[in-house]
Design a protein around this motif. Structure first.
Motif, PDB file in Angstrom:
ATOM      1  N   ASN A  64       2.738  -1.067   6.120  1.00  0.00           N
ATOM      2  CA  ASN A  64       2.574  -0.498   4.765  1.00  0.00           C
ATOM      3  C   ASN A  64       1.163   0.086   4.622  1.00  0.00           C
ATOM      4  OD1 ASN A  64       0.797  -2.706   3.976  1.00  0.00           O
ATOM      5  ND2 ASN A  64       2.640  -3.948   3.689  1.00  0.00           N
ATOM      6  N   GLY A  65       0.938   0.712   3.477  1.00  0.00           N
ATOM      7  CA  GLY A  65      -0.347   1.370   3.264  1.00  0.00           C
ATOM      8  C   GLY A  65      -1.504   0.391   3.131  1.00  0.00           C
ATOM      9  N   THR A  66      -1.209  -0.777   2.576  1.00  0.00           N
ATOM     10  CA  THR A  66      -2.243  -1.802   2.431  1.00  0.00           C
ATOM     11  C   THR A  66      -2.726  -2.248   3.811  1.00  0.00           C
ATOM     12  OG1 THR A  66      -1.002  -2.552   0.499  1.00  0.00           O
ATOM     13  CG2 THR A  66      -2.790  -3.965   1.245  1.00  0.00           C
ATOM     14  N   THR A  90      -7.507   2.104  -9.430  1.00  0.00           N
ATOM     15  CA  THR A  90      -6.694   2.394  -8.246  1.00  0.00           C
ATOM     16  C   THR A  90      -5.657   1.294  -8.149  1.00  0.00           C
ATOM     17  OG1 THR A  90      -6.672   2.717  -5.835  1.00  0.00           O
ATOM     18  CG2 THR A  90      -8.274   1.148  -6.681  1.00  0.00           C
ATOM     19  N   TYR A  91      -4.696   1.499  -7.288  1.00  0.00           N
ATOM     20  CA  TYR A  91      -3.709   0.463  -7.048  1.00  0.00           C
ATOM     21  C   TYR A  91      -4.425  -0.763  -6.479  1.00  0.00           C
ATOM     22  CZ  TYR A  91       0.753  -1.508  -5.348  1.00  0.00           C
ATOM     23  OH  TYR A  91       1.845  -2.295  -5.122  1.00  0.00           O
ATOM     24  N   ALA A  93      -3.815  -2.541  -4.219  1.00  0.00           N
ATOM     25  CA  ALA A  93      -3.809  -2.547  -2.751  1.00  0.00           C
ATOM     26  C   ALA A  93      -5.155  -2.148  -2.150  1.00  0.00           C
ATOM     27  CB  ALA A  93      -2.721  -1.610  -2.230  1.00  0.00           C
ATOM     28  N   SER A  94      -5.826  -1.168  -2.759  1.00  0.00           N
ATOM     29  CA  SER A  94      -7.121  -0.729  -2.213  1.00  0.00           C
ATOM     30  C   SER A  94      -8.092  -1.906  -2.226  1.00  0.00           C
ATOM     31  CB  SER A  94      -7.717   0.410  -3.042  1.00  0.00           C
ATOM     32  OG  SER A  94      -6.742   1.283  -3.541  1.00  0.00           O
ATOM     33  N   VAL A 136     -10.279   7.256  -3.240  1.00  0.00           N
ATOM     34  CA  VAL A 136      -8.838   7.256  -3.509  1.00  0.00           C
ATOM     35  C   VAL A 136      -8.468   8.655  -3.992  1.00  0.00           C
ATOM     36  CG1 VAL A 136      -7.002   6.234  -4.925  1.00  0.00           C
ATOM     37  CG2 VAL A 136      -8.949   4.820  -4.161  1.00  0.00           C
ATOM     38  N   ASP A 162      -8.317   6.419   1.059  1.00  0.00           N
ATOM     39  CA  ASP A 162      -7.034   5.911   0.585  1.00  0.00           C
ATOM     40  C   ASP A 162      -6.234   7.129   0.132  1.00  0.00           C
ATOM     41  OD1 ASP A 162      -4.843   4.979  -0.776  1.00  0.00           O
ATOM     42  OD2 ASP A 162      -5.896   3.318  -1.737  1.00  0.00           O
ATOM     43  N   ALA A 164      -3.006   7.393  -0.063  1.00  0.00           N
ATOM     44  CA  ALA A 164      -1.631   6.977  -0.371  1.00  0.00           C
ATOM     45  C   ALA A 164      -0.932   7.939  -1.340  1.00  0.00           C
ATOM     46  CB  ALA A 164      -1.638   5.565  -0.965  1.00  0.00           C
ATOM     47  N   HIS A 165      -1.718   8.619  -2.184  1.00  0.00           N
ATOM     48  CA  HIS A 165      -1.120   9.521  -3.172  1.00  0.00           C
ATOM     49  C   HIS A 165      -0.983  10.946  -2.665  1.00  0.00           C
ATOM     50  CE1 HIS A 165      -2.241   7.201  -7.129  1.00  0.00           C
ATOM     51  NE2 HIS A 165      -1.670   6.424  -6.225  1.00  0.00           N
ATOM     52  N   SER A 186       0.418   5.758   2.755  1.00  0.00           N
ATOM     53  CA  SER A 186       1.494   4.798   2.486  1.00  0.00           C
ATOM     54  C   SER A 186       2.817   5.549   2.494  1.00  0.00           C
ATOM     55  CB  SER A 186       1.291   4.167   1.113  1.00  0.00           C
ATOM     56  OG  SER A 186       2.504   3.586   0.650  1.00  0.00           O
ATOM     57  N   ASP A 188       5.592   3.893   1.245  1.00  0.00           N
ATOM     58  CA  ASP A 188       6.460   2.982   0.497  1.00  0.00           C
ATOM     59  C   ASP A 188       7.526   3.800  -0.234  1.00  0.00           C
ATOM     60  OD1 ASP A 188       6.132   3.298  -2.349  1.00  0.00           O
ATOM     61  OD2 ASP A 188       4.375   2.038  -2.375  1.00  0.00           O
ATOM     62  N   LYS A 191       6.507   6.864  -2.534  1.00  0.00           N
ATOM     63  CA  LYS A 191       5.430   7.798  -2.198  1.00  0.00           C
ATOM     64  C   LYS A 191       6.006   9.183  -1.820  1.00  0.00           C
ATOM     65  CE  LYS A 191       2.027   5.237  -3.320  1.00  0.00           C
ATOM     66  NZ  LYS A 191       1.666   3.986  -2.737  1.00  0.00           N
ATOM     67  N   GLY A 198       5.985   1.168   4.744  1.00  0.00           N
ATOM     68  CA  GLY A 198       5.344   1.807   5.896  1.00  0.00           C
ATOM     69  C   GLY A 198       4.031   2.448   5.531  1.00  0.00           C
ATOM     70  N   TYR A 329      -4.148   3.101 -13.418  1.00  0.00           N
ATOM     71  CA  TYR A 329      -3.755   1.715 -13.187  1.00  0.00           C
ATOM     72  C   TYR A 329      -4.555   0.836 -14.116  1.00  0.00           C
ATOM     73  CZ  TYR A 329      -1.986   3.530  -8.760  1.00  0.00           C
ATOM     74  OH  TYR A 329      -1.314   4.246  -7.814  1.00  0.00           O
TER      75      TYR A 329
HETATM   76  C1  LIG Z   1       0.775   2.789  -2.572  1.00  0.00           C
HETATM   77  C2  LIG Z   1      -0.683   2.668  -2.545  1.00  0.00           C
HETATM   78  C3  LIG Z   1      -1.371   1.888  -1.585  1.00  0.00           C
HETATM   79  C4  LIG Z   1      -0.733   0.899  -0.668  1.00  0.00           C
HETATM   80  O1  LIG Z   1       0.385   1.260  -0.045  1.00  0.00           O
HETATM   81  P1  LIG Z   1       1.576   0.203   0.218  1.00  0.00           P
HETATM   82  O2  LIG Z   1       2.401   0.936   1.217  1.00  0.00           O
HETATM   83  O3  LIG Z   1       2.267   0.004  -1.092  1.00  0.00           O
HETATM   84  O4  LIG Z   1       0.996  -1.044   0.772  1.00  0.00           O
HETATM   85  C5  LIG Z   1      -2.751   1.933  -1.567  1.00  0.00           C
HETATM   86  N1  LIG Z   1      -3.439   2.658  -2.448  1.00  0.00           N
HETATM   87  C6  LIG Z   1      -2.842   3.400  -3.399  1.00  0.00           C
HETATM   88  C7  LIG Z   1      -3.682   4.193  -4.335  1.00  0.00           C
HETATM   89  C8  LIG Z   1      -1.438   3.403  -3.495  1.00  0.00           C
HETATM   90  O5  LIG Z   1      -0.857   4.116  -4.460  1.00  0.00           O
END
Ligand SMILES: *Cc1c(COP(=O)(O)O)cnc(C)c1O
Length: 383
Positions: A64-66, A90-91, A93-94, A136, A162, A164-165, A186, A188, A191, A198, A329
Motif C-alpha cells: 500500500n501507499g503507507t 494530509t491523510y 498515512a503520511s 504531499v 507523497d 498518492a493523489h 498509492s 488503494d 486512488k 497497493g 483532512y
Molecule cells: C492514500 C494516501 C496515502 C496512503 O496510501 P494507502 O495505499 O492508503 O496506504 C498516503 N498519503 C495520502 C495523501 C493518501 O491520500
C-alpha cells in the motif's frame, strides 16, 4: 458461473469516490487464481515493468501507499531521533509512515491557495535533526515544486514525495514520478488507479530501490529476483530490518489492467473538475482551488466555504439528498498522538480546515450528476 455482479452493486447514493472496474480486472484476477500462485511473482514483475515504461526509472511495488512511504524513508536511513517535515493537512498515512520509522513528523502549515506545504513555515522548523521533507501533492497539485527542491538542496534534505493523489499527473509533459528524489504512490481502491490495495516507490537512487526490494520481503537479501523467477530463498542472508510489504500477483494483475485505462480515467477526472470549476466559480459563498487541469489529474475535489456557511450543515443537507461528501483532512496536529510535537501554531491550517469540503469525484460521474450536486448546493445556499 458469475462470481461478480458489478451492476447490482451500483449505488443510488452519489459516492464521494469509488473504484472503477470492468471485465478485464475480473478476468485478470481469475487467471491468477486459476494459475494458483497468489504471492509476489511474475505479475508483480510485469506491473513493475508497466510502471517503468511510464516513469522510465526503477520501480518497486508494495502492499500500500503507507508502506511505500515507510520503506522510502527507511531506505534513506531515516529513523529514531530524526525529523521529517510534512504538512498537517494530509491523510494520516503520511504521518504514521514517518512514525513507523521511529522518526518524528513535524507538522507544517499550508499555502492557502494550493493546500500544499507552506515553505516559509517548513523552513522555520528545520533543525539539525531534520533529515527529509515529505511534500504531499494535495489533490494532485505539486505546489511550489522548485521551492521544495531548493529548500531541500540548501539544507541537504531527502525529498520523499507523497504522490498518492497525483498518479497520472504531469509537469512539463513528464509524468509525476519520472522525476524527483523519491516518489511514492498509492493504488488503494479509490486512488487514480487501483490494484485493490497497493503502492509503489520510484527513484533513480538504485541503493534506495535495492534496499526497498529487500525490505518489502522481510529483509531477505535479493529475494525479489528469486520471486520473479518463481523461486524462493531457502538459504539466505538478511542485512537490514524488513517487513511483509510486498505486492501480490492478484493485486498486480488488477494494477496492470488499470494502468491501460490511465488516460481515460485522467481525462474524465480533469473534465469533471473543470466542469465543477466553471459552475462553482460563480458562487459568492464558496471558492474553488484554481488548478491547471491540463496537467493536474485531481484525486479529490475540495472547495472552500466562506465563514458564514456551516460545513456540517451543508454536509448533512447533501447527504440527505444522496450526495456523499468528504473532509480532506482533519489536521494531524490535532490528533492526540501528534499534538505535543507542534513547534508553532499552524495559523493557516487552523483557519481553513473546517471550511473545506470535498465533492464527489470519480470517473463514473457525468455532467448531469454534477449539475444535480451543484443544484443541491444552490438550494442549500438559498435557504
Ligand atoms: C492514500 C494516501 C496515502 C496512503 O496510501 P494507502 O495505499 O492508503 O496506504 C498516503 N498519503 C495520502 C495523501 C493518501 O491520500
Amino acid at each position: 458461473m458469475r462470481i461478480f455482479n458489478f451492476k447490482s452493486s451500483e449505488p443510488k447514493l452519489i459516492k464521494l469516490s469509488k473504484s472503477v472496474l470492468s471485465r478485464e480486472e475480473k478476468r485478470a484476477v481469475i487467471k491468477v487464481l486459476k494459475e494458483g500462485y497468489l504471492g509476489m511473482g511474475k505479475y508483480v514483475q510485469k506491473f513493475e515493468n508497466d510502471l517503468n515504461s511510464i516513469f522510465n526509472r526503477p520501480v518497486s511495488c508494495v502492499v500500500n501507499g503507507t508502506a511505500a512511504l515507510h520503506l522510502a524513508l527507511q531506505a534513506c536511513g531515516i529513523g529514531e531521533g530524526d525529523e521529517v517535515l510534512v504538512q498537517s493537512i494530509t491523510y494520516l498515512a503520511s504521518f504514521q509512515a514517518i512514525t513507523a520509522t521511529g522518526a518524528t513528523p513535524i507538522p507544517c502549515d499550508i499555502d492557502l491557495s494550493t493546500l500544499t506545504i507552506d515553505l516559509e513555515d517548513a523552513k522555520s522548523k528545520i533543525t539539525d535533526k531534520t533529515k527529509a521533507i515529505m511534500p504531499v501533492h494535495y489533490a494532485g497539485d505539486l505546489g511550489d515544486y522548485e521551492g521544495i527542491y531548493d529548500l531541500a538542496s540548501i539544507h541537504k534534505l531527502r525529498v520523499v514525495e507523497d504522490a498518492a493523489h497525483s498518479f497520472g499527473g504531469k509537469k512539463n509533459g513528464e509524468y509525476i514520478g519520472s522525476f524527483g528524489d523519491i516518489v511514492c504512490f498509492s493504488f488503494d481502491g479509490i486512488k487514480n488507479i487501483t490494484s485493490g490495495e497497493g503502492g509503489c516507490v520510484t527513484t533513480n537512487d538504485l541503493k534506495v530501490i535495492n534496499k526497498i526490494n529487500d525490505a518489502r520481503l522481510l529483509g531477505v537479501h535479493k529475494d525479489t529476483e528469486k520471486r520473479f523467477s518463481g523461486q524462493r530463498s531457502w538459504e539466505f542472508d538478511v542485512l537490514e530490518k524488513g517487513w511483509r510489504y510486498h505486492m501480490s500477483d492478484i493485486m498486480a494483475s488488477i494494477g496492470s489492467c488499470q494502468l491501460k485505462k490511465l488516460e481515460e480515467f485522467s481525462k474524465a477526472r480533469q473534465k469533471l473538475a473543470t466542469y465543477y470549476d466553471n459552475k462553482l466559480r460563480k458562487f459568492d459563498e464558496l471558492s474553488i482551488f484554481e488548478r491547471d487541469y491540463k496537467s493536474v489529474v485531481p484525486h479529490i475535489y475540495p472547495i472552500k466555504l466562506c465563514n458564514k456557511i456551516n460545513r456540517e450543515e451543508l454536509k448533512l443537507f447533501l447527504e440527505k439528498r444522496g450526495v456523499q461528501t468528504g473532509i480532506h483532512y482533519k489536521p494531524n496536529h490535532q490528533l492526540t498522538i501528534y499534538n505535543e510535537i507542534l513547534k508553532s501554531p499552524l495559523n493557516k491550517t487552523d483557519s481553513i480546515f473546517d471550511k473545506i469540503i470535498s465533492l464527489p469525484l470519480h470517473p463514473e460521474l457525468n455532467e448531469n450528476t454534477l449539475d444535480y450536486i451543484i443544484n443541491c448546493i444552490k438550494e442549500f445556499l438559498n435557504k
